[in-house]
Design a protein around this motif. Structure first.
Motif, PDB file in Angstrom:
ATOM      1  N   GLY A  32       0.804  -1.217   0.000  1.00 57.28           N
ATOM      2  CA  GLY A  32       0.000   0.000   0.000  1.00 57.28           C
ATOM      3  C   GLY A  32       0.835   1.264   0.000  1.00 57.28           C
ATOM      4  O   GLY A  32       0.339   2.344   0.331  1.00 57.28           O
ATOM      5  N   ALA A  33       2.106   1.140  -0.390  1.00 56.86           N
ATOM      6  CA  ALA A  33       3.038   2.276  -0.280  1.00 56.86           C
ATOM      7  C   ALA A  33       2.932   3.283  -1.417  1.00 56.86           C
ATOM      8  O   ALA A  33       3.641   4.290  -1.414  1.00 56.86           O
ATOM      9  N   SER A  34       2.046   3.042  -2.373  1.00 59.67           N
ATOM     10  CA  SER A  34       1.989   3.944  -3.526  1.00 59.67           C
ATOM     11  C   SER A  34       1.394   5.307  -3.177  1.00 59.67           C
ATOM     12  O   SER A  34       1.652   6.298  -3.847  1.00 59.67           O
ATOM     13  N   ARG A  35       0.632   5.372  -2.079  1.00 58.76           N
ATOM     14  CA  ARG A  35      -0.041   6.628  -1.745  1.00 58.76           C
ATOM     15  C   ARG A  35      -0.476   6.614  -0.282  1.00 58.76           C
ATOM     16  O   ARG A  35      -0.366   5.602   0.417  1.00 58.76           O
TER      17      ARG A  35
ATOM     18  N   GLY B 115       0.206   4.514   3.518  1.00 61.94           N
ATOM     19  CA  GLY B 115       1.302   3.609   3.163  1.00 61.94           C
ATOM     20  C   GLY B 115       2.556   4.346   2.742  1.00 61.94           C
ATOM     21  O   GLY B 115       3.673   3.986   3.139  1.00 61.94           O
ATOM     22  N   ARG B 116       2.388   5.400   1.951  1.00 64.06           N
ATOM     23  CA  ARG B 116       3.546   6.209   1.534  1.00 64.06           C
ATOM     24  C   ARG B 116       4.181   6.886   2.751  1.00 64.06           C
ATOM     25  O   ARG B 116       5.408   6.962   2.874  1.00 64.06           O
ATOM     26  N   GLU B 117       3.356   7.399   3.654  1.00 62.96           N
ATOM     27  CA  GLU B 117       3.878   8.039   4.859  1.00 62.96           C
ATOM     28  C   GLU B 117       4.618   7.035   5.749  1.00 62.96           C
ATOM     29  O   GLU B 117       5.626   7.371   6.377  1.00 62.96           O
ATOM     30  N   ILE B 118       4.131   5.793   5.798  1.00 61.42           N
ATOM     31  CA  ILE B 118       4.822   4.758   6.570  1.00 61.42           C
ATOM     32  C   ILE B 118       6.187   4.470   5.954  1.00 61.42           C
ATOM     33  O   ILE B 118       7.188   4.300   6.668  1.00 61.42           O
ATOM     34  N   ALA B 119       6.244   4.405   4.622  1.00 58.63           N
ATOM     35  CA  ALA B 119       7.530   4.182   3.955  1.00 58.63           C
ATOM     36  C   ALA B 119       8.530   5.267   4.341  1.00 58.63           C
ATOM     37  O   ALA B 119       9.694   4.980   4.673  1.00 58.63           O
TER      38      ALA B 119
ATOM     39  N   ALA C 149       8.703  -2.753  -0.619  1.00 62.34           N
ATOM     40  CA  ALA C 149       7.322  -2.364  -0.917  1.00 62.34           C
ATOM     41  C   ALA C 149       6.810  -3.125  -2.125  1.00 62.34           C
ATOM     42  O   ALA C 149       7.485  -3.203  -3.159  1.00 62.34           O
ATOM     43  N   MET C 150       5.620  -3.661  -1.991  1.00 61.64           N
ATOM     44  CA  MET C 150       4.965  -4.333  -3.114  1.00 61.64           C
ATOM     45  C   MET C 150       3.993  -3.367  -3.761  1.00 61.64           C
ATOM     46  O   MET C 150       3.086  -2.849  -3.109  1.00 61.64           O
ATOM     47  N   LEU C 151       4.194  -3.113  -5.057  1.00 56.71           N
ATOM     48  CA  LEU C 151       3.347  -2.191  -5.818  1.00 56.71           C
ATOM     49  C   LEU C 151       2.634  -2.942  -6.930  1.00 56.71           C
ATOM     50  O   LEU C 151       3.201  -3.847  -7.550  1.00 56.71           O
ATOM     51  N   ARG C 152       1.406  -2.536  -7.199  1.00 60.50           N
ATOM     52  CA  ARG C 152       0.654  -3.150  -8.298  1.00 60.50           C
ATOM     53  C   ARG C 152       1.060  -2.550  -9.646  1.00 60.50           C
ATOM     54  O   ARG C 152       1.024  -3.220 -10.671  1.00 60.50           O
ATOM     55  N   LYS C 153       1.453  -1.256  -9.623  1.00 53.04           N
ATOM     56  CA  LYS C 153       1.824  -0.570 -10.855  1.00 53.04           C
ATOM     57  C   LYS C 153       3.193   0.097 -10.699  1.00 53.04           C
ATOM     58  O   LYS C 153       3.637   0.373  -9.595  1.00 53.04           O
ATOM     59  N   GLU C 154       3.805   0.398 -11.824  1.00 55.35           N
ATOM     60  CA  GLU C 154       5.163   0.963 -11.833  1.00 55.35           C
ATOM     61  C   GLU C 154       5.211   2.451 -11.475  1.00 55.35           C
ATOM     62  O   GLU C 154       6.273   2.968 -11.160  1.00 55.35           O
ATOM     63  N   ALA C 155       4.073   3.137 -11.504  1.00 57.10           N
ATOM     64  CA  ALA C 155       4.062   4.603 -11.428  1.00 57.10           C
ATOM     65  C   ALA C 155       4.820   5.150 -10.224  1.00 57.10           C
ATOM     66  O   ALA C 155       5.544   6.147 -10.334  1.00 57.10           O
ATOM     67  N   SER C 156       4.669   4.528  -9.073  1.00 59.25           N
ATOM     68  CA  SER C 156       5.296   5.050  -7.848  1.00 59.25           C
ATOM     69  C   SER C 156       6.703   4.517  -7.623  1.00 59.25           C
ATOM     70  O   SER C 156       7.368   4.910  -6.660  1.00 59.25           O
ATOM     71  N   ARG C 157       7.149   3.638  -8.482  1.00 63.32           N
ATOM     72  CA  ARG C 157       8.436   2.981  -8.254  1.00 63.32           C
ATOM     73  C   ARG C 157       9.616   3.947  -8.169  1.00 63.32           C
ATOM     74  O   ARG C 157      10.422   3.857  -7.223  1.00 63.32           O
ATOM     75  N   PRO C 158       9.770   4.889  -9.124  1.00 61.47           N
ATOM     76  CA  PRO C 158      10.955   5.764  -9.073  1.00 61.47           C
ATOM     77  C   PRO C 158      11.061   6.555  -7.772  1.00 61.47           C
ATOM     78  O   PRO C 158      12.140   6.666  -7.195  1.00 61.47           O
ATOM     79  N   GLU C 159       9.924   7.082  -7.292  1.00 63.47           N
ATOM     80  CA  GLU C 159       9.956   7.895  -6.075  1.00 63.47           C
ATOM     81  C   GLU C 159      10.332   7.048  -4.861  1.00 63.47           C
ATOM     82  O   GLU C 159      11.128   7.473  -4.013  1.00 63.47           O
TER      83      GLU C 159
END
Length: 224
Positions: free
Chosen positions: A11-14, A17-21, A33-43
């Motif tokens: 849930g780290a994409s937003r 979850g992002r705040e926990i990361a 972090a497990m992401l469903r899509k690549e969009a948040s990967r670079p950040e």
């Protein structure tokens, strides 16, 4: 937690979850972090997070993501919206719980929401009319975790705001408490519970002590 092992975050994409990361990275924890899509990967990778792409709705994908490196703990903030076609609140979190059992993780933190389970009394009839179906799925996830045999903490935040942390986030075992809280404050509470034996096998509501609904007096839970 050991330095060689990871904290597995779903849930780290937003949102929370992002705040926990961010919080875990600031504490020099190794985060996967497990992401469903690549969009948040670079950040996330720029923050130092190890990213794996996979859909938590698929049990095999979750198991594969967890076995690659040693995992000490799992944190999930995965949740759906009332209008979503396929709700992940139960199935995705069930897959994470089942994989965590197989991986023998030391602790599992599930973030749901006030209104789940016995905290249904903290919501208004209007909120329940909108969120009832989602809350039922969250309750199934909570019950699956409680019955899993894992050491767990369940955190139920109130209404979420996106402003910076206030430092006034508090936890309580009182299911009648409702209120709002900033996402960054929820993240700080989650990170504190991760390393707190006092929080083991507890179900806790999270609000900002200055933003309760109605009832102003309640007993705060001491995480330390």
């Amino acid at each position: 937690m050991t330095k060689a092992s990871y904290i597995f975050l779903a849930g780290a994409s937003r949102g929370v979850g992002r705040e926990i990361a961010k919080c875990l990275v600031e504490q020099n924890q190794k985060v996967k972090a497990m992401l469903r899509k690549e969009a948040s990967r670079p950040e996330l990778e720029a923050m130092g997070v190890n990213v794996v792409i996979g859909d938590a709705m698929a049990a095999a994908a979750v198991e594969q993501a967890m076995v690659a490196e040693p995992i000490d703990a799992v944190i999930t903030t995965i949740g759906g919206l009332p209008q979503a076609e396929q709700n992940p609140d139960y199935l995705a979190n069930k897959n994470l719980i089942d994989a965590a059992v197989k991986a023998c993780v030391k602790k599992f933190i599930l973030v749901t929401s006030i209104g789940t389970g016995n905290s249904v009394v903290a919501l208004s009839p209007q909120a329940l009319a909108t969120l009832g179906a989602v809350l039922a799925e969250k309750d199934k996830a909570e019950q699956h975790l409680i019955g899993s045999g894992l050491t767990y903490t369940i955190i139920r935040p109130g209404g979420l705001k996106s402003e910076p942390a206030t430092g006034n986030g508090v936890l309580t075992e009182d299911p009648k408490v409702g209120g709002t809280i900033h996402r960054a404050d929820v993240a700080q509470l989650v990170c504190r519970c991760l390393f707190s034996d006092a929080a083991n096998n507890k179900v806790l509501s999270a609000i900002d002590r200055n933003m309760p609904f109605g009832r102003l007096e309640f007993e705060e839970f001491n995480v330390n």
